[in-house]
Scaffold this active site. Structure first.
Site, short mmCIF file in Angstrom:
data_model
loop_
_atom_site.label_atom_id
_atom_site.label_comp_id
_atom_site.label_asym_id
_atom_site.label_seq_id
_atom_site.Cartn_x
_atom_site.Cartn_y
_atom_site.Cartn_z
N ASP A 1 -9.63 15.90 -4.05
CA ASP A 1 -10.23 14.69 -4.64
C ASP A 1 -10.67 14.50 -6.05
O ASP A 1 -11.29 15.84 -6.33
CB ASP A 1 -11.02 14.08 -3.48
CG ASP A 1 -11.36 12.53 -3.59
OD1 ASP A 1 -10.62 12.05 -4.23
OD2 ASP A 1 -12.38 11.94 -3.02
N GLU B 1 -8.79 13.77 -11.35
CA GLU B 1 -8.22 12.99 -12.31
C GLU B 1 -8.70 13.96 -13.67
O GLU B 1 -8.04 13.98 -14.67
CB GLU B 1 -8.78 11.71 -12.62
CG GLU B 1 -8.12 10.91 -11.44
CD GLU B 1 -9.10 11.08 -9.97
OE1 GLU B 1 -10.12 11.49 -10.05
OE2 GLU B 1 -8.51 10.60 -9.13
N ASP C 1 -8.39 4.71 -3.32
CA ASP C 1 -9.56 3.73 -2.76
C ASP C 1 -8.92 2.27 -2.58
O ASP C 1 -9.17 1.41 -3.53
CB ASP C 1 -10.84 3.95 -3.51
CG ASP C 1 -11.51 5.29 -3.39
OD1 ASP C 1 -10.99 6.08 -2.64
OD2 ASP C 1 -12.63 5.50 -3.99
C1 GLC Z 1 -13.38 8.98 -3.35
C2 GLC Z 1 -12.19 9.34 -2.45
C3 GLC Z 1 -12.58 8.76 -0.90
C4 GLC Z 1 -13.56 9.47 -0.57
C5 GLC Z 1 -15.02 9.43 -1.40
C6 GLC Z 1 -16.12 10.67 -1.11
O1 GLC Z 1 -13.64 7.91 -3.31
O2 GLC Z 1 -11.26 8.40 -2.84
O3 GLC Z 1 -11.30 8.93 -0.29
O4 GLC Z 1 -13.95 9.35 0.63
O5 GLC Z 1 -14.39 9.83 -2.88
O6 GLC Z 1 -15.59 11.86 -0.91
#
Ligand code: GLC
Length: 821
Positions: free
Chosen positions: A406, A409, A484
């Site tokens: 995650d 980017e 998100d």
């Molecule tokens: C980002 C991700 C989300 C995750 C959060 C905390 O916003 O897109 O899915 O729960 O980070 O890690």
């Protein structure tokens, strides 16, 4: 709502119109050309073209501004390819014509505009290049009737005419609305679909790239800003040909482990070991199938990757053991930001070895993310990637084989760029480039490092990686979820066009957070989203901190029962789904596909993205508005059956489907053979010992003399890569229909795994005649009798359904001949 904007935002004094005032100039004419061993260079007054043939239906044209030497080494988006030689060039007074096989590139000498034709068809009309400083713009004509698809994960509808997107991987927490020109993924593939001939244009530039289909209604504009524009023109002639040729260039999804196709539960965050275990027990107690629980950032000690928080998760091995005994896998989140902290091994070692991204002055780039001040590995350097991959030993030791990448980017918590500074220099395999030039590769390369590292450490077990960011080729390493989203009905429907375009952009394994991530879901929204979600390739329910919990039991018995019913439906369909994934891993075509892929000349399908095909034979038409119990469904040519009632419909028309809250409209194409299996609480092997085939008769009903339909069922252990060396089966199921006769044949087209005894049931719908005899199988008096016999058949006049029970014990296969009176 501190950041809420007001009308002041559009105060005339605030509008910056300078961006629109860039003046692009003509690039002038051809000066000369040069033939090299593998390519051709056409020199112009302002821009040069380097022309190469990377595949039989692909031509690559790299435009580079004078003084900027074209970098023709392909980016990591592409698999290595062998250049096709044997091209020829013809020069006339006005043109240069370069051809190879079916492809002809015609360059007008006076303007350097060019056309590409494939197979003699001028599907790809005139293209011109313009420049402004280091910016290059390619203008390509859009045919009047063409539709524009692809471009991966973008907002808006399926057809991209009138839209504008910037390929620049961005962490977008704001609601995903049509104004969002950038999201987490960048897949610069635009498909120009025309029933008379389809082609794709892939602009391989990992820096900022604009696709503008808005400014000029008759053209698309592709803009880069680094002095170079690298365009791959991919010929069809059909839409499927383009998608599959693109996947030959950028690679195909590897067959994922079976467990990653099960239902998955996540939340930001399940806060402790006890909470996780209780969640797992609740799934089993309530008999809702589930394979995976995700660990979001709170599992870590101060958000340090490759650690566990000792208080919240005091005994990870014990937790893992208990979860495994209950049949659960665990997928922890791993972000790229490494906390700066003395004594933290990942930070210390990475710093010592200079593995983190550096500023031009050689000092570390520091950005703030969850752990506070952090540094970021430079994944463009092979050594760094290997090091990062090896760090996953920490998870593998606990029995973990899936990782959630995650924030890659990479997202950086700063108010300006929201990412790494663009002047950071990446090692890039000895050819240093700035972050601005390589930004969109960061997520792809992180996933590559994770996938390859985990793959090595797992010693033969298949790794599973889920990612938020990516670039063309991401399908080789990871499944993609769309970040998100929110618990909005609009976002549920948005995923349909996003998922469809991701599939057309080479990424079959994709999904959105079921129920929505931010905001509070409702029982009704969760119910409808679950119905859609079990038919998306990646099936995970995830919700944010501080939102109403959205586990399937959080909204009362009725919602729970419907969620269970649909999750069970997915589990029963796993033989079908796994076979679709196998097929996608071979062809590069989507699992969740727009109707236009199968019916490319049917105008009714051109914009259709609120219903989709799941494999060729299942048409899914979700309800995506509250309080709605019916909807219009378009059934393309042929005959279709309502999955629930068996009702038969003629295709080529719109119908109104009734959909009370527990019903997702599903239609099955006539001739389909859909395999299902017994429901389990979690996946095990992908050798299906219980198979129920739903056979939807076809052909004869439409008046054909003989009709044969097939389904190729794929089997293996569902877990390791032994299938790559032949430990797998392909079971060909064939139904042949003749006047007064139906024969069903099962035969291994390939057999290398398991081959245990199979119990088979065939539900033959709409047989169309009353059966009299099935050679070698006894008729029984009623359905109850069928349950107690190992073999037998029963025909119900009432619904014209024939049920046959039989066994499959050897390699010889099964042959059933159903004969009428
Ligand atoms: C980002 C991700 C989300 C995750 C959060 C905390 O916003 O897109 O899915 O729960 O980070 O890690």
């Amino acid at each position: 709502m501190e950041d809420m904007q007001t009308s002041e935002t559009i105060h005339p004094d605030q509008i910056d119109s300078s961006a629109a005032s860039i003046t692009y100039k003509d690039i002038g004419s051809v000066v000369r050309y040069e033939l090299r061993t593998t390519h051709i260079i056409v020199y112009g007054e302002m821009v040069n073209y380097t022309i190469l043939f990377p595949g039989p239906s692909v031509v690559r044209i790299v435009g580079s501004i004078q003084g900027h030497s074209a970098d023709i080494a392909p980016t990591p988006a592409l698999l290595p390819y062998e250049l096709q030689l044997g091209w020829s060039i013809v020069e006339t007074e006005f043109w240069l014509e370069i051809s190879r096989g079916d492809i002809v590139v015609t360059i007008t000498k006076a303007t350097m505009s060019f056309r590409v034709s494939f197979g003699g068809e001028e599907v790809c009309d005139s293209h011109e290049l313009y420049y402004a400083g280091k910016k290059l713009r390619c203008r390509g004509a859009i045919s009047r009737e063409a539709l524009l698809y692809g471009l991966g994960e973008t907002t808006g509808f399926m057809d991209k005419r009138g839209e504008k997107y910037t390929m620049w991987n961005s962490d977008v927490f704001d609601p995903h609305v049509p104004d969002m020109e950038s999201l987490y993924q960048s897949i610069p593939l635009l498909i120009h679909h025309h029933p008379g001939g389809t082609y794709g244009i892939f602009a391989d530039n990992p820096g900022r790239t604009v696709f503008d289909m808005r400014t000029d209604t008759e053209s698309y504009l592709i803009e880069t800003e680094n002095g170079e524009i690298d365009l791959y023109f991919i010929g069809g002639p059909g839409l499927k040909d383009v998608v599959s040729a693109y996947s030959t260039l950028t690679g195909k999804m590897k067959l994922p482990p079976l467990w990653s196709l099960g239902y998955q539960q996540s939340r930001f965050s399940y806060m402790s070991q006890d909470v996780v275990l209780e969640l797992a027990r609740t799934f089993r107690k309530r008999a809702i199938p589930c394979d995976v629980i995700y660990l979001d950032i709170h599992y870590m000690d101060e958000y340090k990757v490759f650690t566990f928080d000792k208080e919240r998760f005091p005994d990870p091995p014990k937790m893992m053991k208990e979860l495994r005994e209950m049949g659960f896998r665990v997928v922890p989140v791993v972000d790229p930001g490494v906390k700066i902290e003395e004594g933290y091994n990942v930070y210390e070692e990475g710093s010592l070895k200079k593995y983190f991204c550096e500023k031009p002055d050689g000092t570390q780039f520091v950005g703030h993310v969850w752990p506070g001040a952090s540094v970021f590995p430079d994944f463009t350097d092979e050594k760094v990637s290997r090091w990062w991959g090896d760090l996953h030993q920490f998870y593998v030791d606990l029995g973990i084989s899936g990782i959630w990448n995650d924030m890659n980017e990479p997202s950086v918590f700063n108010s300006s760029s929201k990412t790494m500074d663009i002047d950071i220099m990446h090692q890039n395999g000895g050819n240093p480039k700035s972050h601005g030039e390589l930004h969109n590769l960061y997520g792809l390369l992180m996933c590559k490092a994770t996938c390859e590292g985990l793959g090595q450490l797992l010693q033969g077990e298949r790794p599973f990686i889920l990612t938020r960011a990516g670039y063309a080729g991401i399908q080789r390493y990871a499944a993609v979820w769309t970040g998100d989203n929110r618990s909005y009905w609009e976002h549920m429907s948005l995923f349909m066009s996003m998922g469809i375009n991701l599939g057309l952009s080479g990424v079959p394994f994709c999904g959105a957070d079921i129920g929505g991530f931010v905001h509070h879901t409702s029982g009704e929204l969760l119910t409808r989203w679950m119905q859609l979600g079990v038919f998306t390739p990646f099936c995970r329910n995830h919700s944010s901190i501080d939102t109403k919990g959205q586990e399937p039991w959080g909204f009362g018995d009725k919602v729970e029962a419907i969620c269970r019913k649909y999750i069970e439906l997915r589990y029963s369909l796993l033989p079908y789904i796994y076979s679709l994934f196998y097929e996608a891993s071979q062809t590069g075509l989507p699992v969740m596909a727009p109707l236009v892929l199968e019916y490319p000349t049917d105008r009714n399908t051109f914009h259709l993205s609120d219903q989709f095909l799941f494999g060729k034979d299942m048409l899914i038409a979700p309800i995506y508005r509250p309080g709605t119990e019916h909807r219009v469904v378009y059934l393309p040519e042929g005959t279709w059956y309502d999955y629930w009632s068996g009702e038969r419909h003629h295709g080529g028309q719109h119908i109104v489907a009734q959909a009370p809250i527990d019903t997702l409209p599903i239609f099955i194409r006539s001739g389909a053979i859909i395999p299902q299996t017994r429901i389990k609480q979690h996946t095990e092997t992908a050798e299906w010992l219980q198979l129920d085939f739903n056979v939807y008769c076809s052909g004869y009903l439409e008046g054909e003399e003989l009709s044969t339909r097939e389904f190729m069922l794929y089997e293996d252990d569902g877990l390791t890569d032994k299938y790559e060396t032949g430990e797998c089966n392909l079971l060909k199921v064939q139904c042949q229909r003749q006047m007064g006769k139906l024969s069903i044949r099962l035969k291994y087209a390939k057999s290398g795994y398991g081959l245990g005894r199979k119990s088979l049931i065939f539900n033959v719908h709409q047989l169309g005649f009353v059966p009299d005899n099935i050679v070698g199988i006894e008729r029984v008096d009623n359905m109850e009798d069928l349950k107690v016999h190992a073999s037998g058949w029963y025909y119900s006049n009432h619904n014209q359904k024939l049920v046959i029970k039989s066994e499959f014990t050897d390699y010889q296969g099964v042959y059933l001949e159903i004969i009428s009176c």
